[in-house]
Design an enzyme around this catalytic site. Structure first.
Site, PDB file in Angstrom:
ATOM      1  N   PRO A  32      -9.855  -3.992  -3.895  1.00 19.86           N
ATOM      2  CA  PRO A  32      -9.378  -3.960  -2.503  1.00 19.86           C
ATOM      3  C   PRO A  32      -7.862  -3.884  -2.502  1.00 19.86           C
ATOM      4  CG  PRO A  32      -9.981  -6.193  -3.132  1.00 19.86           C
ATOM      5  CD  PRO A  32     -10.382  -5.310  -4.270  1.00 19.86           C
ATOM      6  N   CYS A 118      -4.364 -12.807  -3.089  1.00 18.93           N
ATOM      7  CA  CYS A 118      -3.270 -11.969  -2.590  1.00 18.93           C
ATOM      8  C   CYS A 118      -1.939 -12.719  -2.667  1.00 18.93           C
ATOM      9  CB  CYS A 118      -3.541 -11.543  -1.146  1.00 18.93           C
ATOM     10  SG  CYS A 118      -2.213 -10.517  -0.457  1.00 18.93           S
ATOM     11  N   ASN A 230      -9.930  -8.029 -13.943  1.00 13.88           N
ATOM     12  CA  ASN A 230      -9.041  -7.106 -13.238  1.00 13.88           C
ATOM     13  C   ASN A 230      -7.624  -7.213 -13.774  1.00 13.88           C
ATOM     14  OD1 ASN A 230      -7.348  -7.225 -10.096  1.00 13.88           O
ATOM     15  ND2 ASN A 230      -7.986  -5.360 -11.097  1.00 13.88           N
ATOM     16  N   GLY A 231      -7.005  -6.049 -14.001  1.00 14.17           N
ATOM     17  CA  GLY A 231      -5.615  -6.046 -14.428  1.00 14.17           C
ATOM     18  C   GLY A 231      -5.297  -5.034 -15.507  1.00 14.17           C
ATOM     19  N   GLY A 254      -7.546  -1.043  -9.907  1.00 11.12           N
ATOM     20  CA  GLY A 254      -6.754  -0.894  -8.689  1.00 11.12           C
ATOM     21  C   GLY A 254      -5.746   0.224  -8.824  1.00 11.12           C
TER      22      GLY A 254
END
Length: 342
Positions: A32, A118, A230-231, A254
């Site tokens: 997202p 976030c 993630n990353g 992302g």
């Protein structure tokens, strides 16, 4: 391993996550991203190289419950090609989280994800996003509220959707073991972990060693929760390596999608300049048709399609001066039709 039901509960709704984990390892998820993973861009990705699961942009639960609801709810548009799809929500009011989750379920989403990672200052300032890493009591209340919202929806014949979390390994310092263990004890369907703290932002490489710790904690607890890392993953080969070596069930990508919109494709191939420019036109037209955002948001996508060929820099500069689809088409259409570009 015997599951610690006393700690974890005995009614975990995995929803689509269960089948996804069984069918593919690793599965790939679209992260997202604000003003990025909107309807138009997701539709383009669904056409050319879809991820195994889509996530929406961040949607504020307070906004969904406000007088401006009609404008906010446009963020929750999706097509049948964009499935399975998870709505990512953020906020601090548990009752609004409950009501928003019910709305998401009734709209037909496959899942709801609570943003607890976030790092944006405006989000953290109000106690949401990554700020929840330091407010476990509120984090727990938001998770419980989301589950109740899913149950509310099920009572009116909407499907009961699974609740997941996306977070980081810490706020100012790494607290992976304490924080992620706490989240896993909340009996959530999926936990996505970004391998940086809020303080680190994107200034250091993602710490996948910390993400591996989450997998081990999950296994030690005997939890069924799906773990997604993630990353910094730039392609499918890297994702498969992470799954093999670290044990994650899925990998979320992302920023890599801005370098290659075909990143989720199973067979890497070279894409022609003509193909990229045609896609740019299609994306721009769809963005304008959907409406709801200033054209300036679309400009961040131009670099995805216009790069790697003679004149690309000059063309991008001209595109940045465009204010609508017609102006973009006037620049791009002649290039597509000429034999000089293929």
């Amino acid at each position: 391993m015997v599951k610690n039901h006393a700690m974890l509960g005995n009614s975990l709704n995995l929803g689509f996550w269960k089948n996804l984990r069984s069918a593919k390892k690793p599965f790939l998820a679209l992260a997202p991203m604000e003003d990025a993973t909107d309807y138009a861009f997701r539709e383009i990705l669904a056409k050319i190289a879809p991820p195994d699961v889509f996530f929406t942009e961040f949607t504020n639960t307070e906004g969904l419950m406000s007088v401006g609801r009609e404008a906010v709810i446009k963020r929750l548009l999706f097509s049948k090609q964009q499935r399975p799809i998870v709505a990512q929500l953020w906020g601090t009011n548990p009752e609004n989280m409950r009501k928003s989750t019910r709305i998401v379920a009734e709209l037909g989403f496959d899942g709801i994800d609570i943003n607890m990672g976030c790092p944006d200052k405006s989000v953290v300032k109000v106690g949401a996003g990554a700020a929840l890493i330091e407010n476990w009591d509120l984090a727990k209340k938001l998770i419980e509220a989301a589950k109740k919202g899913a149950e509310d929806a099920a009572e009116v014949n909407a499907k009961s959707i699974p609740v997941s979390i996306k977070t980081r390994i810490g706020f100012n310092k790494i607290v992976t073991e304490e924080w992620c263990k706490f989240l896993l004890q909340q009996n959530i369907a999926c936990l996505t972990v970004h391998g940086r703290t809020k303080k680190q932002m994107s200034k250091v490489p993602a710490n996948w060693g910390e993400i591996e710790k989450v997998v081990k904690i999950r296994d030690k607890l005997g939890a069924e929760t799906v773990i997604v890392g993630n990353g910094d993953v730039k392609n499918r080969a890297e994702a498969e390596e992470k799954a093999t070596n670290l044990g994650v069930d899925g990998v979320m990508i992302g920023r890599g999608v801005f370098e290659n919109p075909w990143i989720f494709g199973k067979i890497p191939r070279t894409h022609t300049k003509k193909e990229c420019l045609e896609l740019l036109l299609e994306h721009t037209k769809l963005f304008e048709e959907i409406g709801g955002k200033t054209f300036a948001v679309m400009k961040k996508f131009f670099k995805i399609y216009v790069k790697g060929f003679d004149g690309a820099v000059d063309l991008r500069e001209k595109l940045m001066g465009c204010e609508n689809y017609n102006e973009v088409e006037a620049l791009i259409a002649p290039l597509i039709s000429t034999s000089l570009i293929s």
